[in-house]
Scaffold this active site. Structure first.
Site, PDB file in Angstrom:
ATOM      1  N   LYS A 101       0.860  -1.187   0.000  1.00  0.00           N
ATOM      2  CA  LYS A 101       0.000   0.000   0.000  1.00  0.00           C
ATOM      3  C   LYS A 101       0.896   1.236   0.000  1.00  0.00           C
ATOM      4  O   LYS A 101       1.818   1.313   0.817  1.00  0.00           O
ATOM      5  CB  LYS A 101      -0.869  -0.042   1.266  1.00  0.00           C
ATOM      6  CG  LYS A 101      -2.157   0.699   1.176  1.00  0.00           C
ATOM      7  CD  LYS A 101      -3.124   0.275   2.266  1.00  0.00           C
ATOM      8  CE  LYS A 101      -4.438   1.001   2.078  1.00  0.00           C
ATOM      9  NZ  LYS A 101      -5.508   0.456   2.932  1.00  0.00           N
ATOM     10  N   GLU A 140     -20.069  -4.464  10.406  1.00  0.00           N
ATOM     11  CA  GLU A 140     -20.993  -3.600  11.157  1.00  0.00           C
ATOM     12  C   GLU A 140     -22.119  -4.390  11.817  1.00  0.00           C
ATOM     13  O   GLU A 140     -22.526  -4.063  12.934  1.00  0.00           O
ATOM     14  CB  GLU A 140     -21.558  -2.509  10.239  1.00  0.00           C
ATOM     15  CG  GLU A 140     -20.557  -1.411   9.867  1.00  0.00           C
ATOM     16  CD  GLU A 140     -19.601  -1.795   8.742  1.00  0.00           C
ATOM     17  OE1 GLU A 140     -19.758  -2.895   8.161  1.00  0.00           O
ATOM     18  OE2 GLU A 140     -18.675  -1.004   8.450  1.00  0.00           O
ATOM     19  N   ARG A 145     -25.727  -0.910   7.043  1.00  0.00           N
ATOM     20  CA  ARG A 145     -25.472  -2.348   6.995  1.00  0.00           C
ATOM     21  C   ARG A 145     -26.140  -3.099   8.148  1.00  0.00           C
ATOM     22  O   ARG A 145     -26.417  -4.271   8.049  1.00  0.00           O
ATOM     23  CB  ARG A 145     -23.966  -2.603   7.145  1.00  0.00           C
ATOM     24  CG  ARG A 145     -23.163  -2.491   5.919  1.00  0.00           C
ATOM     25  CD  ARG A 145     -23.333  -3.767   5.100  1.00  0.00           C
ATOM     26  NE  ARG A 145     -22.845  -3.571   3.751  1.00  0.00           N
ATOM     27  CZ  ARG A 145     -21.584  -3.721   3.390  1.00  0.00           C
ATOM     28  NH1 ARG A 145     -20.688  -4.103   4.269  1.00  0.00           N
ATOM     29  NH2 ARG A 145     -21.237  -3.520   2.138  1.00  0.00           N
TER      30      ARG A 145
HETATM   31  C1  LIG Z   1     -19.232  -1.306   5.020  1.00  0.00           C
HETATM   32  C2  LIG Z   1     -18.001  -0.446   5.079  1.00  0.00           C
HETATM   33  N1  LIG Z   1     -17.400  -0.240   6.265  1.00  0.00           N
HETATM   34  C3  LIG Z   1     -16.301   0.540   6.321  1.00  0.00           C
HETATM   35  C4  LIG Z   1     -15.792   1.106   5.201  1.00  0.00           C
HETATM   36  C5  LIG Z   1     -14.611   2.034   5.267  1.00  0.00           C
HETATM   37  N2  LIG Z   1     -13.473   1.475   4.518  1.00  0.00           N
HETATM   38  C6  LIG Z   1     -13.162   1.925   3.295  1.00  0.00           C
HETATM   39  S1  LIG Z   1     -11.854   1.147   2.647  1.00  0.00           S
HETATM   40  C7  LIG Z   1     -11.650   0.225   4.026  1.00  0.00           C
HETATM   41  C8  LIG Z   1     -10.511  -0.742   4.126  1.00  0.00           C
HETATM   42  C9  LIG Z   1     -10.370  -1.551   2.914  1.00  0.00           C
HETATM   43  O1  LIG Z   1      -9.281  -2.395   3.060  1.00  0.00           O
HETATM   44  P1  LIG Z   1      -8.980  -3.457   1.943  1.00  0.00           P
HETATM   45  O2  LIG Z   1     -10.266  -4.053   1.472  1.00  0.00           O
HETATM   46  O3  LIG Z   1      -7.967  -4.391   2.445  1.00  0.00           O
HETATM   47  O4  LIG Z   1      -8.442  -2.593   0.744  1.00  0.00           O
HETATM   48  P2  LIG Z   1      -7.141  -1.651   0.697  1.00  0.00           P
HETATM   49  O5  LIG Z   1      -7.587  -0.269   1.006  1.00  0.00           O
HETATM   50  O6  LIG Z   1      -6.159  -2.159   1.695  1.00  0.00           O
HETATM   51  O7  LIG Z   1      -6.672  -1.793  -0.690  1.00  0.00           O
HETATM   52  C10 LIG Z   1     -12.624   0.522   4.976  1.00  0.00           C
HETATM   53  C11 LIG Z   1     -12.723  -0.098   6.307  1.00  0.00           C
HETATM   54  C12 LIG Z   1     -16.467   0.877   3.994  1.00  0.00           C
HETATM   55  N3  LIG Z   1     -16.057   1.424   2.840  1.00  0.00           N
HETATM   56  N4  LIG Z   1     -17.550   0.093   3.967  1.00  0.00           N
END
Ligand SMILES: Cc1ncc(C[n+]2csc(CCOP(=O)(O)OP(=O)(O)O)c2C)c(N)n1
Length: 613
Positions: free
Chosen positions: A296, A383, A411
């Site tokens: 990342k 959630e 959610r």
């Molecule tokens: C239902 C929900 N909860 C929380 C979030 C906030 N959120 C956005 S990206 C993310 C982390 C994503 O991590 P990953 O899937 O590993 O992708 P990366 O950013 O590491 O590429 C979170 C928790 C969201 N988008 N949707």
């Protein structure tokens, strides 16, 4: 764009001769393999320059540059369906599908590229998203539809490692083999959610990718196979060996138990390895998961050093990585005031705990995590679990505070009704980003919570007019013997001084701020300041006597005060940072109608449509 260059390792020359030529995936496919590293550099350069100016999800996108290039070389969108989870990592995909140049430079601004993917923005966006954990289900739906229709396109779901902390992803995983024999899942494993990924799944993926014996063997044998002229047959033999040794050394992968063929781990920055694995996956007759390891923030020192800060960054200085300072005197953010107040509550009462679904920073719970780690829980992108977990804690005398963005609480609607409110359990919900979240757009606006909460029996629903009242409401929620919901907006508070000791507010009592005989404005939360300004202006310019009420509670509503205002010819105006349909103004209308009161009411809020970024 010379400024961004300083932070970009192995900086390319500017402007971007290769990127400028890419108008569609066909242009990308026309490049020779040895041109790809330079294109990747140019893309990183553009990503940094644009997000430094506009803010955005720079870290995730810097990590998937090679992966996205490899996907677009291996597949043919829009015929093949590429489904990105959350879709915050879709900037590179946008640049390759005709959305570069001026459109991309207006990323997250009106008339520019959205920060997420939208079916209406491009035919290459197979599925829109902004909330996590949906890609696998959507992709499985597409693959199943393809099988039903007898067409041949590929369906590829690109999921982050944190998506596997989300129940929906696991529900989809459980259904893949019973629905299709052809689906490609890319597990983009960078070990980070927004904060460090959490839970047993994170530990499992880590073991899978760092098993040293396996990796050493894998490396040596790959070198052996590479010494042969490459061909589909050799690749198949190598992949077979890999699968079998992995089974032998680390045990069959969890994904194989779900019926998927597991390939990997693959270096997500190695074009060759990516191309080979994608090519192999295309010809598999069972669903495949390719475990891709990425960094990342790759290419930006500051993002590599602070992955959480640069997950979704506000505008920053591309030379130093420093965020642009807020203007002097900018009040603290609601999330920080809340986070610090919760620490004080949790210090005073060790039964108070905080729960987040993978958002410790954004919700302000990181203060609690640091000060009182035993009273802090990050449950991952889960959630529904967060809310039911809180309900379980509450049955045992714990006072859980669920800190969540308004949009993500959507959610957990059934757990709110079925597990918390029906059992009247004392869970306090703190809903950040309630209201418009302007540059994120419709997936992130918190515009529906009042409508979906105020119809649920036992729920107390409130919104503070400023950050001091937020602390009072937290205190009020924690004293209340049932469920309480506190909503507040994104960003800076009003700048008021916090009282030395918060007070418990009388539930259902509004606050009269200014008398008025012509118009009475019932304002909710962050609308109170606007209402006061409006009242002063109408008095000065129109000679109208305009009163203002800080409603505080949407449920229960202060009916007695409301009815006392609905007399004479007084117009009642409601103001809320929420859709007018079913919101605070609707609650006022209902209360007046139930009392057979014919007062004229004007409702001000957001219209009944999805509002663009
Ligand atoms: C239902 C929900 N909860 C929380 C979030 C906030 N959120 C956005 S990206 C993310 C982390 C994503 O991590 P990953 O899937 O590993 O992708 P990366 O950013 O590491 O590429 C979170 C928790 C969201 N988008 N949707």
């Amino acid at each position: 764009m010379p400024a961004a260059t300083a932070l970009l390792m192995n900086a390319p020359v500017s402007p971007s001769p290769l990127l400028d030529r890419i108008r569609s995936p066909a242009d990308l496919k026309a490049l020779a393999p040895d041109q790809l590293p330079l294109l990747a550099q140019e893309i990183r350069h553009e990503l940094i320059a644009v997000t430094a100016r506009n803010g955005g999800h720079i870290g995730p996108n810097l990590g998937v540059v090679e992966l996205t290039l490899a996907l677009h070389r291996a597949f043919n969108t829009p015929e093949d369906q590429l489904v990105f989870d959350v879709a915050h990592q879709g900037y590179v995909h946008k640049l390759l599908t005709g959305r570069g140049g001026a459109f991309f430079q207006k990323l997250r601004q009106s008339e520019g590229a959205s920060g997420f993917l939208y079916r209406r923005e491009s035919p290459h966006d197979a599925f829109g998203a902004g909330h996590a954990g949906t890609a696998l289900s959507a992709a499985l739906g597409m693959a199943t539809a393809r099988d039903l229709r007898g067409s041949q396109e590929h369906v590829i779901a690109v999921c982050g490692d944190a998506a596997f902390t989300c129940g929906i992803t696991l529900e989809a995983l459980n259904n893949i083999v019973s629905s299709t024999t052809r689906l490609i899942v890319i597990l983009n494993d960078n070990e980070w959610s927004i904060a460090k990924n959490v839970g047993a799944m994170a530990g499992y993926l880590n073991r899978l990718s760092t098993n040293r014996t396996y990796n050493k063997l894998h490396h040596d044998v790959e070198a052996f196979f590479k010494s042969f002229p490459t061909g589909a047959e050799m690749n198949r033999v190598y992949q077979k060996w890999k699968r079998e040794t992995k089974d032998f050394i680390v045990g069959s992968s969890l994904f194989e138990k779900f019926g998927l063929r597991y390939l990997g781990p693959v270096d997500g920055h190695d074009f060759d390895a990516l191309a080979k694995n994608l090519e192999f996956a295309k010809h598999c007759d069972v669903p495949v998961l390719i475990h891709v390891l990425t960094k990342k923030g790759k290419g930006l020192h500051a993002a590599l050093n602070s992955p959480e800060k640069f997950h979704g960054a506000s505008p920053f200085d591309p030379d130093t990585g420093e965020s642009h300072q807020s203007a002097p005197g900018t009040p603290p953010n609601y999330q920080d005031v809340f986070g610090q107040a919760l620490v004080r509550c949790a210090q005073a009462n060790r039964n108070v705990v905080g729960i987040t679904g993978a958002m410790p920073g954004g919700t302000g719970l990181s203060y609690l995590a640091k000060a009182l780690p035993a009273q802090f829980f990050d449950v991952g992108i889960a959630e529904e679990h967060a809310v039911i977990f809180a309900a379980g804690l509450a049955t045992k005398g714990i006072r859980p505070v669920v800190a969540v963005y308004s949009t993500f609480l959507q959610r957990a609607y059934d757990p709110i009704i079925h597990d918390v409110c029906l059992q009247n359990l004392p869970v306090t919900f703190c809903l950040d980003r309630a209201g418009l979240s302007p540059n994120d757009g419709p997936t992130h606006h918190g515009l529906f919570d009042l409508a979906y909460l105020r119809c649920v029996p036992n729920a107390v629903v409130m919104q503070p007019k400023d950050e001091d009242e937020l602390v009072d409401m937290l205190q009020t929620g924690l004293q209340h013997p049932g469920p309480a919901f506190i909503r507040y907006p994104r960003g800076a508070g009003v700048g008021v001084k916090l009282k030395a000791q918060p007070v418990v507010l009388p539930i259902g009592q509004a606050e009269m701020l200014r008398e008025g005989s012509h118009i009475m404005i019932w304002a909710l939360g962050n609308m109170v300041q606007d209402a006061l300004k409006l009242a002063a202006r109408l008095a000065a310019e129109e000679h109208l006597s305009v009163g203002v009420v800080n409603a505080r509670f949407v449920k229960p509503l202060d009916r007695a005060l409301l009815l006392s205002h609905a007399t004479g010819n007084r117009l009642i105006v409601t103001m809320e940072d929420h859709v007018v349909t079913g919101g605070f103004g609707s609650a006022v209308l209902e209360a007046l109608q139930e009392a057979n009161c014919p007062a004229a009411v004007e409702r001000i809020g957001w219209p009944d449509k999805f509002i663009e970024h």
